[in-house]
Each structure stands twice: as structure tokens, then as C-alpha cells.
Design an enzyme around this catalytic site. Sequence first.
Site, mmCIF file in Angstrom:
data_model
loop_
_atom_site.group_PDB
_atom_site.id
_atom_site.type_symbol
_atom_site.label_atom_id
_atom_site.label_comp_id
_atom_site.label_asym_id
_atom_site.label_seq_id
_atom_site.Cartn_x
_atom_site.Cartn_y
_atom_site.Cartn_z
ATOM 1 N N ASN A 33 -2.062 8.557 49.252
ATOM 2 C CA ASN A 33 -2.281 8.736 47.800
ATOM 3 C C ASN A 33 -0.763 9.272 47.170
ATOM 4 O OD1 ASN A 33 -4.962 8.178 46.376
ATOM 5 N ND2 ASN A 33 -5.441 9.270 48.233
ATOM 6 N N ARG A 75 -6.836 34.472 49.022
ATOM 7 C CA ARG A 75 -6.283 32.950 48.443
ATOM 8 C C ARG A 75 -5.482 33.289 47.102
ATOM 9 N NH1 ARG A 75 -10.469 30.021 44.945
ATOM 10 N NH2 ARG A 75 -12.109 31.583 45.290
ATOM 11 N N ARG A 95 -7.919 22.909 49.601
ATOM 12 C CA ARG A 95 -8.141 24.305 49.584
ATOM 13 C C ARG A 95 -8.699 24.326 48.069
ATOM 14 N NH1 ARG A 95 -5.474 28.387 52.510
ATOM 15 N NH2 ARG A 95 -5.540 29.560 50.554
ATOM 16 N N HIS A 125 -11.242 12.195 43.857
ATOM 17 C CA HIS A 125 -12.329 12.290 44.812
ATOM 18 C C HIS A 125 -13.120 11.077 45.247
ATOM 19 C CE1 HIS A 125 -15.697 14.251 46.354
ATOM 20 N NE2 HIS A 125 -16.744 13.511 45.819
ATOM 21 N N GLU A 182 -8.307 3.869 45.423
ATOM 22 C CA GLU A 182 -7.538 5.208 45.080
ATOM 23 C C GLU A 182 -6.253 4.935 44.590
ATOM 24 O OE1 GLU A 182 -8.127 7.947 47.907
ATOM 25 O OE2 GLU A 182 -10.240 8.554 47.514
#
Length: 203
Positions: free
Chosen positions: A13, A64, A90, A108, A173
Site C-alpha cells: 500500500n 505503549r 500496533r 482494512h 486497496e
Amino acid sequence: MNIAVLCSGNGTNLQAIIDAVKAGKIPARIALVAGDRKDAFAFERARTAGIETLFVDPREHAWRENFDKVLVRALHATNADLVVLAGFMRLLSPYFIGEFRGRIMNIHPALLPAFKGTHGIRDALAYGVKVTGVTVHFVDEELDHGPVILQQAVAVRDDDTEAALLERLHAEEHKLYPEAIRLFVEGKLKVQGRRVLGSDPKK
Ligand code: GRF
């Protein structure tokens, strides 16, 4: 406008976005490609295109939010206007999302809200749907949840395997993501609650 792309993997992508920028289809510049995996092929693609890269090692930032702070600092330093998640594996912290609210996109491989999570293609096949697809959406605090920008349906075939379906989804995509980014960069998108207006074809 400055775009930053976050990747963890192959970066097909990312490549589609790089190519669209080069071809003049997106009037913006890719200021940074950042990621959490040193050996991600996406970095190679960025370097080949002469784009600055940043690897942030998750092992050095057990929390995080600390990891995200390093990333946010770098994104602000490059004056990123839009943060594009392209296979970034992540979950972003609420802090990160607050810093770039309304300016983070994700792609997605399913028609959200169906088949959220990391196995969107496998789950759609296992469920037996006849149509699945691709979704580009803004990112909020919930996984695969923010307002939908563009979707493209893809038919499931009798003889489909995960690999075969993935290939057709990826092809979609690579068209859909650059288009969504173009719409954002050109200021065409208006968010009203959950609805994103201005993404009708040919606008
Ligand atoms: C894509 O299938 C995307 O839908 C998902 O992660 C994958 C990334 O692939 N979020 P690539 O690294 O762009 O090839």
C-alpha cells in the site's frame, strides 16, 4: 501537505501511495515512513523512493504510550498533516489519536463493521460471505471503528483461498487508498458524526 505513513510489513500500500504521489495524483509529499519492524520491506521501498525513514524499537519502549510519544514527536517534527496507517500492526494509544484527531487513516481488508481485527480475510471466508471488500476509514480510539471514507466490494468465489482473495483485495486497496488520501489532501472530505461526505465517485 505532508503525509507520514506507518508500516510494519511488506508495504504494497505504501508503494501504491508513493507511485500515486510520483504520478501527480496526490498533491502532497510523503515526509516520513515510520515503523516498528526494522527489517520491514516497507523501509526498503521508502529508501528507494528517497523518503526519510524512522524505526522505533518496541523493545525499548515497553509502555505503549512511550512508544507513541517517540512517534508523535517525530511526526510533529516533520510537520505531518496526515498519518496513514498501511499495515501498521500496533494499536495506537488515545494520546496518539488525540494528537492527530481526524487526521489518521487506516485501510482494512473487509467491509467494516464486518470482520474487524487482524484476520479480516480469513474470517470473511470462514463465515461464508459472498461479498467482502476493502474499507478506508478515519481512526478513532476503537479498533477498526472510525468514520468510513471509502469502501469497495469484492465478490468471493467458490474456489477462493485466503491467498487468492487477498490478492484481489490488495489490488482494490492499491486503488482505494491513494484515492482516499487524494480526497483528504484536496480538502474534499467533511465528517458529520459517523458519516464522511464528499467521497462520492468523481468528486
Ligand atoms: C493490508 O491488507 C491492509 O488492509 C492491512 O494490512 C495489509 C498491509 O499490506 N491493514 P501491505 O504491507 O500494504 O502490503
